[in-house]
Design a protein around this motif. Structure first.
Motif, PDB file in Angstrom:
ATOM      1  N   TYR A  12      17.538 -23.237  60.818  1.00  0.00           N
ATOM      2  CA  TYR A  12      17.149 -22.260  59.797  1.00  0.00           C
ATOM      3  C   TYR A  12      18.265 -21.299  59.400  1.00  0.00           C
ATOM      4  O   TYR A  12      18.059 -20.439  58.546  1.00  0.00           O
ATOM      5  N   LYS A  13      19.417 -21.385  60.030  1.00  0.00           N
ATOM      6  CA  LYS A  13      20.603 -20.646  59.605  1.00  0.00           C
ATOM      7  C   LYS A  13      20.403 -19.130  59.585  1.00  0.00           C
ATOM      8  O   LYS A  13      20.698 -18.466  58.602  1.00  0.00           O
ATOM      9  N   PHE A  14      19.900 -18.561  60.648  1.00  0.00           N
ATOM     10  CA  PHE A  14      19.805 -17.109  60.761  1.00  0.00           C
ATOM     11  C   PHE A  14      20.863 -16.609  61.733  1.00  0.00           C
ATOM     12  O   PHE A  14      21.478 -17.381  62.472  1.00  0.00           O
ATOM     13  N   TYR A  15      21.088 -15.302  61.715  1.00  0.00           N
ATOM     14  CA  TYR A  15      22.008 -14.675  62.663  1.00  0.00           C
ATOM     15  C   TYR A  15      21.230 -14.292  63.928  1.00  0.00           C
ATOM     16  O   TYR A  15      20.029 -13.987  63.876  1.00  0.00           O
ATOM     17  N   LEU A  16      21.929 -14.291  65.055  1.00  0.00           N
ATOM     18  CA  LEU A  16      21.283 -14.041  66.343  1.00  0.00           C
ATOM     19  C   LEU A  16      21.963 -12.899  67.066  1.00  0.00           C
ATOM     20  O   LEU A  16      23.183 -12.886  67.247  1.00  0.00           O
ATOM     21  N   TRP A  17      21.140 -11.921  67.483  1.00  0.00           N
ATOM     22  CA  TRP A  17      21.578 -10.768  68.298  1.00  0.00           C
ATOM     23  C   TRP A  17      20.850 -10.859  69.635  1.00  0.00           C
ATOM     24  O   TRP A  17      19.624 -10.854  69.681  1.00  0.00           O
ATOM     25  N   VAL A  18      21.609 -10.966  70.730  1.00  0.00           N
ATOM     26  CA  VAL A  18      21.025 -11.066  72.070  1.00  0.00           C
ATOM     27  C   VAL A  18      21.371  -9.809  72.859  1.00  0.00           C
ATOM     28  O   VAL A  18      22.551  -9.500  73.071  1.00  0.00           O
ATOM     29  N   ASP A  19      20.346  -9.099  73.303  1.00  0.00           N
ATOM     30  CA  ASP A  19      20.501  -7.897  74.122  1.00  0.00           C
ATOM     31  C   ASP A  19      20.497  -8.323  75.587  1.00  0.00           C
ATOM     32  O   ASP A  19      19.471  -8.743  76.125  1.00  0.00           O
ATOM     33  N   GLU A  20      21.659  -8.220  76.226  1.00  0.00           N
ATOM     34  CA  GLU A  20      21.790  -8.656  77.616  1.00  0.00           C
ATOM     35  C   GLU A  20      21.894  -7.474  78.574  1.00  0.00           C
ATOM     36  O   GLU A  20      22.631  -7.536  79.566  1.00  0.00           O
ATOM     37  N   ALA A  21      21.146  -6.424  78.300  1.00  0.00           N
ATOM     38  CA  ALA A  21      21.224  -5.234  79.145  1.00  0.00           C
ATOM     39  C   ALA A  21      20.929  -5.564  80.603  1.00  0.00           C
ATOM     40  O   ALA A  21      21.601  -5.064  81.518  1.00  0.00           O
ATOM     41  N   HIS A  22      19.931  -6.407  80.853  1.00  0.00           N
ATOM     42  CA  HIS A  22      19.517  -6.702  82.228  1.00  0.00           C
ATOM     43  C   HIS A  22      19.973  -8.063  82.716  1.00  0.00           C
ATOM     44  O   HIS A  22      19.675  -8.431  83.854  1.00  0.00           O
ATOM     45  N   SER A  23      20.673  -8.811  81.883  1.00  0.00           N
ATOM     46  CA  SER A  23      21.087 -10.154  82.296  1.00  0.00           C
ATOM     47  C   SER A  23      22.588 -10.278  82.521  1.00  0.00           C
ATOM     48  O   SER A  23      23.018 -11.071  83.359  1.00  0.00           O
ATOM     49  N   ILE A  24      23.401  -9.505  81.811  1.00  0.00           N
ATOM     50  CA  ILE A  24      24.843  -9.629  81.976  1.00  0.00           C
ATOM     51  C   ILE A  24      25.241  -9.181  83.378  1.00  0.00           C
ATOM     52  O   ILE A  24      24.843  -8.114  83.865  1.00  0.00           O
ATOM     53  N   GLY A  25      25.984 -10.012  84.049  1.00  0.00           N
ATOM     54  CA  GLY A  25      26.408  -9.709  85.412  1.00  0.00           C
ATOM     55  C   GLY A  25      25.377 -10.023  86.473  1.00  0.00           C
ATOM     56  O   GLY A  25      25.712 -10.059  87.656  1.00  0.00           O
ATOM     57  N   ALA A  26      24.127 -10.256  86.072  1.00  0.00           N
ATOM     58  CA  ALA A  26      23.063 -10.438  87.052  1.00  0.00           C
ATOM     59  C   ALA A  26      22.622 -11.887  87.192  1.00  0.00           C
ATOM     60  O   ALA A  26      22.104 -12.270  88.242  1.00  0.00           O
ATOM     61  N   VAL A  27      22.787 -12.703  86.164  1.00  0.00           N
ATOM     62  CA  VAL A  27      22.350 -14.098  86.213  1.00  0.00           C
ATOM     63  C   VAL A  27      23.475 -14.995  85.724  1.00  0.00           C
ATOM     64  O   VAL A  27      24.432 -14.546  85.084  1.00  0.00           O
ATOM     65  N   GLY A  28      23.329 -16.274  85.995  1.00  0.00           N
ATOM     66  CA  GLY A  28      24.345 -17.242  85.634  1.00  0.00           C
ATOM     67  C   GLY A  28      25.254 -17.540  86.807  1.00  0.00           C
ATOM     68  O   GLY A  28      25.517 -16.658  87.643  1.00  0.00           O
ATOM     69  N   PRO A  29      25.757 -18.767  86.912  1.00  0.00           N
ATOM     70  CA  PRO A  29      26.649 -19.106  88.039  1.00  0.00           C
ATOM     71  C   PRO A  29      27.924 -18.287  88.073  1.00  0.00           C
ATOM     72  O   PRO A  29      28.528 -18.118  89.132  1.00  0.00           O
ATOM     73  N   HIS A  30      28.352 -17.760  86.906  1.00  0.00           N
ATOM     74  CA  HIS A  30      29.544 -16.919  86.844  1.00  0.00           C
ATOM     75  C   HIS A  30      29.205 -15.472  86.506  1.00  0.00           C
ATOM     76  O   HIS A  30      30.105 -14.672  86.248  1.00  0.00           O
ATOM     77  N   GLY A  31      27.898 -15.140  86.452  1.00  0.00           N
ATOM     78  CA  GLY A  31      27.483 -13.780  86.159  1.00  0.00           C
ATOM     79  C   GLY A  31      27.638 -13.387  84.712  1.00  0.00           C
ATOM     80  O   GLY A  31      27.656 -12.200  84.396  1.00  0.00           O
ATOM     81  N   ARG A  32      27.714 -14.364  83.805  1.00  0.00           N
ATOM     82  CA  ARG A  32      27.950 -14.061  82.394  1.00  0.00           C
ATOM     83  C   ARG A  32      26.673 -13.951  81.582  1.00  0.00           C
ATOM     84  O   ARG A  32      26.719 -13.994  80.359  1.00  0.00           O
ATOM     85  N   GLY A  33      25.514 -13.838  82.196  1.00  0.00           N
ATOM     86  CA  GLY A  33      24.282 -13.612  81.462  1.00  0.00           C
ATOM     87  C   GLY A  33      23.537 -14.885  81.115  1.00  0.00           C
ATOM     88  O   GLY A  33      23.769 -15.955  81.690  1.00  0.00           O
ATOM     89  N   VAL A  34      22.642 -14.781  80.129  1.00  0.00           N
ATOM     90  CA  VAL A  34      21.742 -15.895  79.834  1.00  0.00           C
ATOM     91  C   VAL A  34      22.474 -17.091  79.247  1.00  0.00           C
ATOM     92  O   VAL A  34      22.066 -18.237  79.450  1.00  0.00           O
ATOM     93  N   ALA A  35      23.536 -16.868  78.458  1.00  0.00           N
ATOM     94  CA  ALA A  35      24.292 -18.001  77.931  1.00  0.00           C
ATOM     95  C   ALA A  35      24.893 -18.811  79.073  1.00  0.00           C
ATOM     96  O   ALA A  35      24.857 -20.051  79.076  1.00  0.00           O
ATOM     97  N   ASP A  36      25.419 -18.124  80.061  1.00  0.00           N
ATOM     98  CA  ASP A  36      25.960 -18.787  81.243  1.00  0.00           C
ATOM     99  C   ASP A  36      24.847 -19.455  82.035  1.00  0.00           C
ATOM    100  O   ASP A  36      25.014 -20.564  82.557  1.00  0.00           O
ATOM    101  N   TYR A  37      23.699 -18.816  82.137  1.00  0.00           N
ATOM    102  CA  TYR A  37      22.578 -19.353  82.893  1.00  0.00           C
ATOM    103  C   TYR A  37      22.080 -20.668  82.291  1.00  0.00           C
ATOM    104  O   TYR A  37      21.793 -21.630  83.015  1.00  0.00           O
TER     105      TYR A  37
END
Length: 672
Positions: A404-429
């Motif tokens: 659908y070609k929309f823009y995406l804003w992801v708020d990683e206030a509680h995920s950055i540094g806390a999840v993912g194998p490298h701690g990079r947030g939901v994209a890393d997860y």
């Protein structure tokens, strides 16, 4: 809560192992059999407490990073009133061996060297992101409705009668000199008649470091929490309520030493906005490091996390634009959208089918009345929702984005540094290329133990935000000590490259951003401990929080509680439902043999019927700490009738849960 207040538990903090209200002849009966027994014991403890004299010592407000063992004993343990070392809060219950070397203070970051209590936070490809919500029994729903109905009716009756019999107390609710009352809506009523009666659960004053443990300044009230006063005593408690996800909120250690050195070199303030003389070389290095960390071309820092959303969303969208927002998005996102003047439409939480239908309708119909195409469509979601503990279904969102070609804003206030194998947030997860996300926003006050927030994206986008965002011209630039905390903690997760061989700040492939930090993005004078500079300790912290989160989540489920969220989330909500149970649960956790401080959550932070206690897990917690939380919940859950989840053979005993912790943390899914 509308009637007489529950007795304060503060008297219970000044106790010894032989004077606890939980003192029984056997360990199996550490908690009173009924809530009435508990409240009776609480009243007796209050009566004894009022006879005690307050100490004359002044509580310390802060600790130096160079606190010695002797000074720490005198500052932190003074007037604890009980042997907190014996409870494992200041010293480990299991002394380290001669081969084990720990560089942290146990009360700030727990000592745990057992490799079986580690886990890698990563989504299993091909498995759907599901969240099974268990419903409570009907009698719980009915009793909760009746509780709120009684509270509201009695509250309105007291307001009505009070205006006539005690007009001086209710002057703020009545018109005066032609002016309308400033506070007369439902929020005012709810605050006075419901929330105020449990105010001891909120805004608890503390002193010292909000690390693995926390020092509470005890307080009491004799007027239904309209005013509170300090008793002069303090309680060291296990801290399961702070956003200290990776445990970097420490007064000692490599990061604290780096911050101390930055104070000598840069002072305490930037003394201006970024566009008016407030920028330093630390700002440029920190922004480059953040961009490298999250996998974007450039990043922009701000001195306040809430203001990051509120100030930069209006710089991207305005009238004629459409913002599509999850219904559970944070208040900062809602505020920023309102300031922008853009149209906004919400979809049910994480309902991707409803989101697709909304996008189809919005694109086909266009703007209201004119039906012109939207200037742009911006979808805003959170990586981890702070009150639910759920993840955004990012893989499905990325599929819709391509369609659908929309823009995406992801708020990683509680995920950055806390999840993912490298701690990079939901994209890393989820294993998603971060460059495919248009805007990554996050805060630095949680996983990194600092303050402020960031926005990361393409360089052209960030350059626009530097000029068009309110914070660039009007917001105070981030202070140098805060910047140094960001740099040192983030470099501790990434590791520092041994040479200047990797100088590029933009990733060239999908996971180039997971490499070490280039030396160009770290101050030349920064010297970190080898375990920090190599990234070993950062990786250990990531695996510790992953284990702790899964263990607590699955452990509560196996004990029979109703929880929200996904296992990998460091936020674990436990449903209480009934409003009267919130304050009692908080008091009983703090009065447990190992005091535990928790945060209860109710309206307006969540739905009125889904009151909960929100556990925030940290890498600083040890397996024994999670054991203590589970044992306290197990005993208190029986008293307050909170176990409405799994039943029968699926429910485990607390001893089985603690003994099979590694097995529980490795479970991918527990049946409903």
């Amino acid at each position: 809560m509308v009637g007489s207040p529950l007795p304060s538990p503060m008297a219970l903090t000044n106790r010894s192992p032989t004077s606890s209200i939980f003192k029984k002849k056997s360990a199996a009966s550490l908690v009173p059999k009924t809530a009435a027994d508990y409240l009776s014991a609480l009243s007796e403890a209050d009566a004894r407490r009022l006879k005690a004299t307050a100490p004359t010592a002044t509580p310390a407000l802060s600790l130096s990073s160079s606190v010695t063992t002797n000074s720490e004993d005198s500052v932190l343990r003074e007037n604890d009133g009980y042997d907190s070392a014996a409870a494992g809060l200041e010293l480990p219950l299991r002394p380290p061996t001669s081969e084990q070397v720990f560089t942290t203070v146990h009360s700030e970051f727990g000592h745990c060297a057992r490799d079986e209590f580690r886990f890698v936070s990563q989504h299993v490809p091909g498995t759907p992101l599901t969240h099974v919500t268990r419903e409570p029994p009907y009698y719980i729903v009915i009793s909760t409705f009746l509780s709120y109905l009684i509270l509201i009716c009695i509250g309105h009756m007291r307001d009505f009668l009070g205006k006539y019999f005690h007009p001086s107390r209710y002057r703020h609710l009545m018109p005066s000199d032609g002016y309308a009352p400033l506070n007369s809506d439902f929020d005012s009523f709810y605050t006075r008649r419901l929330k105020q009666r449990m105010d001891e659960c909120f805004g608890q004053p503390v002193t010292g470091v909000a690390g693995r443990t926390i020092m509470l300044l005890d307080r009491q009230s004799s007027d239904y929490n309209a005013t509170q006063y300090f008793t002069g005593t303090r309680t060291r408690a296990l801290n399961i309520s702070s956003y200290n996800y990776l445990g970097f909120a420490q007064a000692s250690g490599g990061c604290a030493d780096a911050v101390e050195e930055s104070l000598r070199r840069y002072g305490v303030s930037s003394a201006g906005s970024r566009l008016e003389g407030g920028a330093t070389d630390l700002h440029a290095q920190a922004e480059g490091l953040v961009a490298r960390f999250v996998g974007q071309e450039d990043a922009l820092l701000s001195s306040m996390g809430f203001a990051t959303n509120a100030a930069y969303i209006p710089a991207l969208v305005n009238k004629g634009c459409l913002v599509v927002s999850d219904e559970l998005n944070h208040a900062s996102i809602r505020f920023g959208v309102r300031l922008s003047g853009a149209d906004v439409r919400m979809f049910p939480h994480n309902d991707m089918h409803a989101l697709e239908n909304l996008l189809r309708e919005a694109i086909s119909q266009g703007q209201p009345k004119t039906h012109r195409p939207w200037k742009k469509i911006l979808l805003i979601v959170e990586g981890i929702y702070s009150m639910e503990g759920t993840f955004a279904d990012l893989p499905r969102i990325m599929e819709l984005k391509k369609k659908y070609k929309f823009y995406l804003w992801v708020d990683e206030a509680h995920s950055i540094g806390a999840v993912g194998p490298h701690g990079r947030g939901v994209a890393d997860y989820f294993g998603i290329v971060p460059g495919e996300i248009d805007v990554l926003m996050g805060t630095l006050s949680k996983s990194f133990g600092a303050a402020g927030g960031y926005v990361a994206g393409r360089k052209a986008l960030i350059d626009r935000l530097r000029v068009r965002g309110y914070l660039g011209a009007y917001g105070e630039a981030m202070a140098p000590p805060v910047l140094m905390q960001i740099i040192s903690s983030m470099a501790s997760i990434m590791g520092i490259a041994p040479s200047a061989s990797t100088m590029s700040t933009a990733p060239e492939d999908a996971y180039a951003y997971t490499g070490p930090a280039p030396t160009a993005l770290v101050p030349s004078w920064l010297t970190l401990h080898p375990t920090l500079a190599s990234g070993v300790e950062g990786r250990t912290r990531l695996r510790r929080i992953a284990f702790n989160a899964r263990y607590l989540h699955f452990g509560l489920n196996r004990l029979g509680f109703i929880t929200y969220g996904v296992p990998s989330s460091p936020i674990v909500p436990l449903l209480l439902f009934n409003p009267g149970k919130m304050v009692v649960f908080h008091r009983m956790m703090k009065a447990y043999k190992t005091p535990i401080v928790v945060v209860v959550v109710t309206y307006p932070a969540c739905a009125l019927m889904t009151a909960r206690v929100r556990f925030c897990v940290s890498a600083a917690h040890t397996k024994e700490d999670i054991d203590a939380v589970l044992r306290a919940c197990d005993e208190i859950g029986d008293v307050l009738d909170l176990k409405h989840g799994v039943r029968g053979a699926e429910r485990w005993s607390i001893d089985d849960v603690c003994a099979r912790a590694a097995e529980l943390a490795g479970v991918q899914q527990i049946e409903a």
